[in-house]
Design an enzyme around this catalytic site. Sequence first.
Site, PDB file in Angstrom:
ATOM      1  N   LYS A  37       0.571  -1.051  -0.164  1.00 37.14           N
ATOM      2  CA  LYS A  37      -0.096  -0.389  -0.338  1.00 37.14           C
ATOM      3  C   LYS A  37       0.659   1.678   0.462  1.00 37.14           C
ATOM      4  CE  LYS A  37      -3.655  -1.755   2.614  1.00 37.14           C
ATOM      5  NZ  LYS A  37      -4.824  -2.188   1.011  1.00 37.14           N
ATOM      6  N   ARG A  94     -10.123 -11.106   1.474  1.00 35.93           N
ATOM      7  CA  ARG A  94     -11.258 -12.606   1.465  1.00 35.93           C
ATOM      8  C   ARG A  94     -10.687 -13.926   1.352  1.00 35.93           C
ATOM      9  NH1 ARG A  94     -11.834  -8.938  -4.272  1.00 35.93           N
ATOM     10  NH2 ARG A  94     -11.654  -7.493  -2.656  1.00 35.93           N
TER      11      ARG A  94
END
Length: 491
Positions: free
Chosen positions: A264, A338
């Site tokens: 990120k 996920r």
Amino acid sequence: MTSPKLNIVSKFSSFTKGAAYVVGVTTKGDKPVLADSPIELSGIAQLDLASLGVKSAAEFTARVSAPNGAIYLLVGLGNKPLSAVTLRALGGVAARSLADVKEIVFGLPTEDKTQTEALLEGALLGRYQFGAYRGLNKLSVNQNAKLTVVSAFKPTTAALARIEIIAASVFATQDLVNTPANDIYPQSLASAIQKAAKGAGVTVEIWDEKRLAADGFGGILGVGQGSSRPPRLVRVEYKPKNSKAHIALVGKGITFDTGGLSIKPAASMVGMKYDMTGAATVGQAVIAIAKLQLPVRVTAWMCIAENMVSGTSTRPTDVIKIRNGKTVEVVNTDAEGRLVLADGLSIASESKPDLIVDVATLTGAASIALGNRYTGLMGHGTGVEKLQAAAESAGELVWHMPLPSDLRVSLNSDIADIANAKFGANGGMLLGGLFLQEFIGKKAKGDELIDWAHLDIAPSANNDLAPWGYTGKGATGVMLRTLVALAESYS
Ligand code: BES
Ligand code: ZN
Ligand code: ZN
């Protein structure tokens, strides 16, 4: 934090030095006026509120001297009809603005028991502050207080106990989430829940990295393998004898999300200690439901890993195998939630519960779509309607989003059963939901999938804008009360 003491009295008696008396401000014509209150108002009845800048708008507060060294807190009642939702918010607004006051007496208009309870609940929740890391002024965040509501509508002792149990779990969730990632990592989060669960009548089971490998949890292991602090799976279960249904909860517990090798940018990494909110919430929800002795079996699966960058991190395009046997191409290591949830949803499906609910700070796309307060709700079967009803009764904000099957092609992989992400795809929140849906198992009979709801709390888990209602800055503890209301709906 030590929780404040809750009281209800039917009549106001006298002013106590140092205490605050909360009174509503409404409008008459277009002028602000004091609302009817059980509290003695003669000392301030003559004030020209308009010229003092007092407003009836929601979130408005002003302090005015009261007799005997006490104060009044004037709070704007807002322009919506009074309801449990507005009173919960008013309790919170007052409690936040009186953070330095040790005794608060509420003299707001209430119409029934539900409203009195909501007022107390909001006041209690609004008292929350996180002081653990303020070395020098810890005393200023001592939240011990006496909270009293003056009302003819007196909740039962059980109703007050319920509010205290739920608030304690909300606070415990907020504490865990606010704690920085140098202190909260997979092992410490697992131990913290184990400790919190003592005496609550639940069982806690922890999978360490060896057992995760032996039992085929390739998602949790793949995300956690770049960290020196290995991943964990924690099962927190409450199984009463009189259980009427079985709810499985699955929580995303990324104790810090750097993005992994798909790293990120610096600004986006701030806030990623909050990425374990889902796990903390489902663990604490089971503890609250157990303490309330609701007749529902609830099993929480906390899927915990730290998503770090190192020579052992999962590479973009590596393929991992999830607990249910499906393979996933990890196109983007920053779509890690996920992956851990895929394992959690798979094992949760194995016991064929009546409903599976997952809670996850899953996508930045959810915040882009929904802002700062709404939780994204997706699902199938009865999941969506059950969660909508529970959120409504708890007074929390959810917004139903679709799971459009046409988007599923974006997750096609050339070599694995599914890819975890696609660069440049639109509808990121929905793609997250579609991915998770692939890991919901079938009902005990037939081909139908187990009922399921997915809560994307990326928008709502952390409040980095202005405080509102009972919600201060930082961890909000959102959806915990909705999960308790969900369990109550089966009682
Ligand atoms: N933890 C983030 C989602 C998030 C973002 C939560 C901002 C709270 C605030 C999640 O793991 C993530 O990075 N998601 C990616 C998914 C994408 C790579 C498919 C995102 O939202 O960009
Ligand atoms: Zn991520
Ligand atoms: Zn994440």
